[in-house]
Write a protein that holds these residues in place. Structure first.
Motif, PDB file in Angstrom:
ATOM      1  N   ILE A  88       2.861   6.924   5.532  1.00 51.72           N
ATOM      2  CA  ILE A  88       1.453   6.585   5.803  1.00 51.72           C
ATOM      3  C   ILE A  88       1.348   5.199   6.433  1.00 51.72           C
ATOM      4  O   ILE A  88       0.630   5.020   7.433  1.00 51.72           O
ATOM      5  CB  ILE A  88       0.640   6.672   4.507  1.00 51.72           C
ATOM      6  N   CYS A  89       2.056   4.216   5.883  1.00 52.80           N
ATOM      7  CA  CYS A  89       2.001   2.860   6.459  1.00 52.80           C
ATOM      8  C   CYS A  89       2.557   2.855   7.881  1.00 52.80           C
ATOM      9  O   CYS A  89       1.980   2.228   8.782  1.00 52.80           O
ATOM     10  CB  CYS A  89       2.780   1.890   5.580  1.00 52.80           C
ATOM     11  N   GLY A  90       3.675   3.534   8.092  1.00 51.62           N
ATOM     12  CA  GLY A  90       4.257   3.587   9.426  1.00 51.62           C
ATOM     13  C   GLY A  90       3.349   4.282  10.418  1.00 51.62           C
ATOM     14  O   GLY A  90       3.195   3.838  11.561  1.00 51.62           O
ATOM     15  N   THR A  91       2.724   5.399   9.991  1.00 51.37           N
ATOM     16  CA  THR A  91       1.804   6.114  10.875  1.00 51.37           C
ATOM     17  C   THR A  91       0.574   5.272  11.195  1.00 51.37           C
ATOM     18  O   THR A  91       0.080   5.276  12.333  1.00 51.37           O
ATOM     19  CB  THR A  91       1.372   7.440  10.228  1.00 51.37           C
ATOM     20  N   PHE A  92       0.061   4.543  10.202  1.00 48.38           N
ATOM     21  CA  PHE A  92      -1.112   3.685  10.426  1.00 48.38           C
ATOM     22  C   PHE A  92      -0.840   2.693  11.546  1.00 48.38           C
ATOM     23  O   PHE A  92      -1.633   2.550  12.488  1.00 48.38           O
ATOM     24  CB  PHE A  92      -1.462   2.960   9.126  1.00 48.38           C
ATOM     25  N   PHE A  93       0.299   2.008  11.472  1.00 49.85           N
ATOM     26  CA  PHE A  93       0.611   1.014  12.506  1.00 49.85           C
ATOM     27  C   PHE A  93       0.962   1.682  13.836  1.00 49.85           C
ATOM     28  O   PHE A  93       0.619   1.162  14.904  1.00 49.85           O
ATOM     29  CB  PHE A  93       1.760   0.118  12.038  1.00 49.85           C
ATOM     30  N   SER A  94       1.646   2.827  13.797  1.00 52.47           N
ATOM     31  CA  SER A  94       2.031   3.484  15.046  1.00 52.47           C
ATOM     32  C   SER A  94       0.819   4.011  15.798  1.00 52.47           C
ATOM     33  O   SER A  94       0.756   3.926  17.033  1.00 52.47           O
ATOM     34  CB  SER A  94       3.016   4.629  14.757  1.00 52.47           C
ATOM     35  N   PHE A 312     -11.336  12.724   4.884  1.00 50.81           N
ATOM     36  CA  PHE A 312     -11.514  11.365   5.393  1.00 50.81           C
ATOM     37  C   PHE A 312     -11.440  10.341   4.271  1.00 50.81           C
ATOM     38  O   PHE A 312     -10.734   9.334   4.362  1.00 50.81           O
ATOM     39  CB  PHE A 312     -12.850  11.256   6.128  1.00 50.81           C
ATOM     40  N   LEU A 313     -12.162  10.610   3.177  1.00 48.47           N
ATOM     41  CA  LEU A 313     -12.133   9.683   2.042  1.00 48.47           C
ATOM     42  C   LEU A 313     -10.739   9.634   1.417  1.00 48.47           C
ATOM     43  O   LEU A 313     -10.247   8.560   1.031  1.00 48.47           O
ATOM     44  CB  LEU A 313     -13.165  10.117   0.993  1.00 48.47           C
ATOM     45  N   GLY A 314     -10.096  10.808   1.330  1.00 49.26           N
ATOM     46  CA  GLY A 314      -8.745  10.840   0.788  1.00 49.26           C
ATOM     47  C   GLY A 314      -7.762  10.062   1.635  1.00 49.26           C
ATOM     48  O   GLY A 314      -6.855   9.398   1.110  1.00 49.26           O
ATOM     49  N   VAL A 317      -8.231   6.380   0.903  1.00 50.83           N
ATOM     50  CA  VAL A 317      -7.644   6.053  -0.397  1.00 50.83           C
ATOM     51  C   VAL A 317      -6.117   6.023  -0.308  1.00 50.83           C
ATOM     52  O   VAL A 317      -5.464   5.118  -0.861  1.00 50.83           O
ATOM     53  CB  VAL A 317      -8.110   7.060  -1.460  1.00 50.83           C
ATOM     54  N   LEU A 318      -5.533   7.002   0.406  1.00 54.32           N
ATOM     55  CA  LEU A 318      -4.074   7.062   0.520  1.00 54.32           C
ATOM     56  C   LEU A 318      -3.524   5.862   1.288  1.00 54.32           C
ATOM     57  O   LEU A 318      -2.454   5.338   0.956  1.00 54.32           O
ATOM     58  CB  LEU A 318      -3.654   8.360   1.199  1.00 54.32           C
ATOM     59  N   VAL A 319      -4.230   5.439   2.334  1.00 53.84           N
ATOM     60  CA  VAL A 319      -3.772   4.280   3.102  1.00 53.84           C
ATOM     61  C   VAL A 319      -3.776   3.029   2.226  1.00 53.84           C
ATOM     62  O   VAL A 319      -2.804   2.254   2.199  1.00 53.84           O
ATOM     63  CB  VAL A 319      -4.648   4.085   4.355  1.00 53.84           C
ATOM     64  N   ILE A 320      -4.883   2.832   1.489  1.00 48.52           N
ATOM     65  CA  ILE A 320      -4.955   1.658   0.604  1.00 48.52           C
ATOM     66  C   ILE A 320      -3.884   1.732  -0.472  1.00 48.52           C
ATOM     67  O   ILE A 320      -3.190   0.739  -0.762  1.00 48.52           O
ATOM     68  CB  ILE A 320      -6.362   1.565  -0.025  1.00 48.52           C
ATOM     69  N   TRP A 324      -0.522  -0.762  -1.088  1.00 47.58           N
ATOM     70  CA  TRP A 324      -0.331  -1.385  -2.404  1.00 47.58           C
ATOM     71  C   TRP A 324       0.997  -0.957  -3.017  1.00 47.58           C
ATOM     72  O   TRP A 324       1.711  -1.782  -3.599  1.00 47.58           O
ATOM     73  CB  TRP A 324      -1.484  -0.996  -3.321  1.00 47.58           C
ATOM     74  N   TYR A 325       1.356   0.315  -2.879  1.00 44.15           N
ATOM     75  CA  TYR A 325       2.559   0.840  -3.523  1.00 44.15           C
ATOM     76  C   TYR A 325       3.832   0.319  -2.861  1.00 44.15           C
ATOM     77  O   TYR A 325       4.827   0.039  -3.529  1.00 44.15           O
ATOM     78  CB  TYR A 325       2.528   2.367  -3.470  1.00 44.15           C
ATOM     79  N   VAL A 326       3.797   0.187  -1.535  1.00 42.08           N
ATOM     80  CA  VAL A 326       4.990  -0.255  -0.805  1.00 42.08           C
ATOM     81  C   VAL A 326       5.301  -1.717  -1.114  1.00 42.08           C
ATOM     82  O   VAL A 326       6.461  -2.115  -1.273  1.00 42.08           O
ATOM     83  CB  VAL A 326       4.787  -0.034   0.703  1.00 42.08           C
ATOM     84  N   GLN A 327       4.274  -2.558  -1.177  1.00 44.65           N
ATOM     85  CA  GLN A 327       4.452  -3.981  -1.481  1.00 44.65           C
ATOM     86  C   GLN A 327       5.412  -4.657  -0.483  1.00 44.65           C
ATOM     87  O   GLN A 327       6.327  -5.375  -0.860  1.00 44.65           O
ATOM     88  CB  GLN A 327       4.981  -4.150  -2.912  1.00 44.65           C
ATOM     89  N   ALA A 328       5.198  -4.385   0.800  1.00 45.56           N
ATOM     90  CA  ALA A 328       6.019  -5.021   1.830  1.00 45.56           C
ATOM     91  C   ALA A 328       5.598  -6.471   2.007  1.00 45.56           C
ATOM     92  O   ALA A 328       4.412  -6.815   1.924  1.00 45.56           O
ATOM     93  CB  ALA A 328       5.888  -4.263   3.151  1.00 45.56           C
ATOM     94  N   ASP A 329       6.558  -7.312   2.260  1.00 50.88           N
ATOM     95  CA  ASP A 329       6.297  -8.745   2.446  1.00 50.88           C
ATOM     96  C   ASP A 329       6.091  -9.013   3.938  1.00 50.88           C
ATOM     97  O   ASP A 329       7.037  -9.300   4.679  1.00 50.88           O
ATOM     98  CB  ASP A 329       7.474  -9.558   1.903  1.00 50.88           C
ATOM     99  N   TYR A 330       4.825  -8.920   4.385  1.00 52.06           N
ATOM    100  CA  TYR A 330       4.524  -9.088   5.808  1.00 52.06           C
ATOM    101  C   TYR A 330       4.627 -10.538   6.250  1.00 52.06           C
ATOM    102  O   TYR A 330       4.635 -10.809   7.455  1.00 52.06           O
ATOM    103  CB  TYR A 330       3.131  -8.533   6.110  1.00 52.06           C
ATOM    104  N   SER A 331       4.716 -11.459   5.314  1.00 51.99           N
ATOM    105  CA  SER A 331       4.880 -12.866   5.689  1.00 51.99           C
ATOM    106  C   SER A 331       6.221 -13.115   6.374  1.00 51.99           C
ATOM    107  O   SER A 331       6.378 -14.107   7.093  1.00 51.99           O
ATOM    108  CB  SER A 331       4.745 -13.761   4.458  1.00 51.99           C
ATOM    109  N   LYS A 332       7.180 -12.206   6.150  1.00 53.92           N
ATOM    110  CA  LYS A 332       8.486 -12.362   6.799  1.00 53.92           C
ATOM    111  C   LYS A 332       8.396 -12.205   8.313  1.00 53.92           C
ATOM    112  O   LYS A 332       9.292 -12.661   9.034  1.00 53.92           O
ATOM    113  CB  LYS A 332       9.476 -11.337   6.236  1.00 53.92           C
TER     114      LYS A 332
END
Length: 563
Positions: A88-94, A312-314, A317-320, A324-332
């Motif tokens: 989901i995170c990868g698809t959002f950015f792609s 749409f609502l789901g 919710v899944l994106v948020i 949160w679940y991945v907890q990637a450190d984007y500051s890197k």
């Protein structure tokens, strides 16, 4: 004085020559297929490792009793959620990258921006430059991106997200730009001629028209992200792919089947949700390579449909939840240490080392042979299975509902399993009984692409216009005649287009089966990355990019000759 009119002799239409581009490509394919079989060692004696049959039997028997203990199911759920969150995170950015870069790489955008300049060279140059730049990240497989980012960021979840977002963003941009270029332009031109700025004109005219096409491809890209997230687990990113790889290496087949079942269920649920939502929106095809042939939508966009609203609502919710679940450190991404490491990599990689070009050419030939064998098997299997996998074929062909539904369910389940299992896992399974080389890699790629092609081709059959078929039946044509004259000629060109499209993808995927012993350039890339041989890595990437672009050009030329 009367004039006698002389009747001109009727001229029959000239029969097209047997020697044309289609014949040329057909003969070239046959020759390349035989060469690929020879390169894979099919004509040699030693192909089968007899000692591996015992492991294959243990693997199959373990499917009957997978590990369903509560502790292990908890681990499986965590791995499943991690794979889904990465996708989901990868698809959002792609999709975000694809939308911005797709507009900038579309011809119609630059024609709108530079509308005062009528010179064709001026209007064509910018979008060709953008597409050329995007071709580089698109040609490199996400696993190579992942291995590269591991050296920069370590085993951080950011690695998996970026490894999906960058190449898929470039791929999405290419498809989005083609969709925008082939969307009717009259409303856009009317706004531009009225003095509306190009961006506003795009937002209010072109993008709403192309929205369903863009959305359909976004769904397809999300399904691809699920599979890529599983593959990235092999390099240590975690998730189902990582757990499957560990279980297979440690010969814990009962646990491996539990993870495989979870991956199949995740892929199946994604396919089902995507197909249901696209039908509600009136966008039945996951992927259509000829946007102009996407028929005018029979159904409007269901703004008040509860399924659309819940989806749409789901999604929100899944994106948020995923971020949160991945907890990637984007500051890197902007830390000084990252820039220092990147600068060090570029210093170590330049200039590239061309001292081993002969070896690279030999490995390139093996990589090409692997992709040809894979797509020949996947294409033939996909065509054969696409018809029983279409929900309107067997049931409308006279077969009873119960029997037709059983065949439909079994075929779709077979295609689902084939595409849900990552290519490296298929390759490792076949390496039980086949000696290392390009043959197990070709079979693994063939099985995985068979699942993808079979489902895409089935949608072509499902979306066929039914009036010609009804007319043939009304004239007394038999079921076989309806198939030969009403279905096959209308589907085969689209099938070939899909096979050629997947060939472009398959040449990139040869990298990941090379990691597990299938040979080719992928094995060398993995060795160079693990040993920090950046000069050799850059050289291998250059050769791989040339090979990928060559396949893209050949594929595009063949598709043009088939139109």
């Amino acid at each position: 004085m009367s004039q006698t009119s002389k009747s001109k002799p009727t001229t029959l239409p000239k029969r097209p020559s047997v020697f044309n581009w289609r014949t040329f490509w057909g003969l070239l394919f046959l020759a390349s297929f035989v060469w690929s079989l020879h390169s894979a060692g099919v004509f040699e004696a030693d192909l089968i490792n007899e000692g591996g049959w015992n492991l294959v039997w243990r693997f199959l028997v373990a499917a009957v009793h997978p590990d369903f203990s509560p502790e292990f199911l908890q681990l499986t759920l965590d791995a499943t959620l991690k794979t889904l969150a990465y996708a989901i995170c990868g698809t959002f950015f792609s999709v975000l990258i694809g939308l911005v870069a797709g507009i900038l790489s579309s011809e119609i955008w630059w024609e709108s921006v530079l509308k005062t300049q009528k010179t064709k060279l001026i209007t064509q140059s910018p979008w060709l430059v953008v597409r050329g730049v995007l071709a580089i990240p698109r040609a490199i497989h996400e696993l190579i991106w992942g291995l590269f980012f591991v050296n920069i960021f370590g085993l951080d979840p950011l690695v998996a997200v970026l490894a999906i977002a960058i190449p898929f963003g470039a791929i999405t941009a290419k498809v989005f730009s083609e969709i925008l270029d082939e969307t009717p332009r009259q409303p856009l031109m009317a706004l531009l001629n009225s003095g509306v700025p190009p961006l506003n004109a795009f937002i209010y005219s072109l993008i709403p028209q192309a929205f369903l096409n863009l959305l359909s491809y976004a769904f397809y890209r999300f399904e691809c992200s699920i599979r890529s997230a599983a593959v990235l687990g092999i390099i240590g990113a975690g998730g189902l792919g990582y757990q499957i790889f560990l279980s297979l290496q440690s010969l814990r087949y009962e646990q491996m089947w539990t993870f495989l079942i979870a991956l199949i269920l995740l892929t199946g649920a994604t396919d089902f949700w995507s197909a249901m939502l696209r039908r509600r929106l009136g966008a039945p095809s996951r992927l259509d390579l000829n946007v102009l042939n996407l028929s005018r939508r029979k159904k409007p966009l269901y703004q008040n449909d509860p399924v659309v609203k819940v989806s749409f609502l789901g999604t929100v919710v899944l994106v948020i939840f995923s971020f949160w679940y991945v907890q990637a450190d984007y500051s890197k991404l902007y830390s000084p240490r990252t820039f220092q490491l990147l600068a060090g990599v570029f210093q170590d990689a330049l200039p590239p080392d061309f001292s081993q070009l002969s070896q690279l050419f030999e490995l390139s030939a093996k990589t090409l042979a692997m992709s040809i064998l894979a797509m020949a098997g996947a294409g033939l299997g996909g065509i054969l299975l696409s018809f029983p996998a279409a929900n309107n074929f067997l049931l409308s062909g006279g077969i009873g509902d119960l029997r037709g539904n059983v065949v439909l369910f079994f075929t779709r389940f077979l295609l689902l399993v084939a595409r849900a299992v990552p290519e490296p896992i298929w390759a490792l399974i076949f390496l039980f009984v086949l000696f290392p080389g390009i043959l197990p890699g070709a079979i693994a790629l063939s099985l995985h692409n068979l699942g993808i092609l079979g489902r895409l081709m089935a949608e072509v059959v499902e979306n066929l216009e039914q009036r010609p078929i009804t007319s043939l039946k009304a004239l007394g044509a038999t079921d076989s005649q309806v198939f030969l004259y009403g279905i096959l000629p209308r589907t085969l060109p689209r099938f070939v287009a899909y096979i050629l499209y997947r060939w472009e993808v398959c040449i990139r995927s040869t990298v990941i089966v090379g990691l597990v012993g299938a040979g080719g350039l992928g094995r060398l890339l993995a060795e160079q990355l693990s040993s920090f041989d950046y000069k050799g890595l850059l050289t291998t990437l250059i050769v791989f990019l040339v090979l990928t672009f060559s396949v893209d050009l050949i594929s595009a030329s063949v598709r043009r000759s088939l139109r």
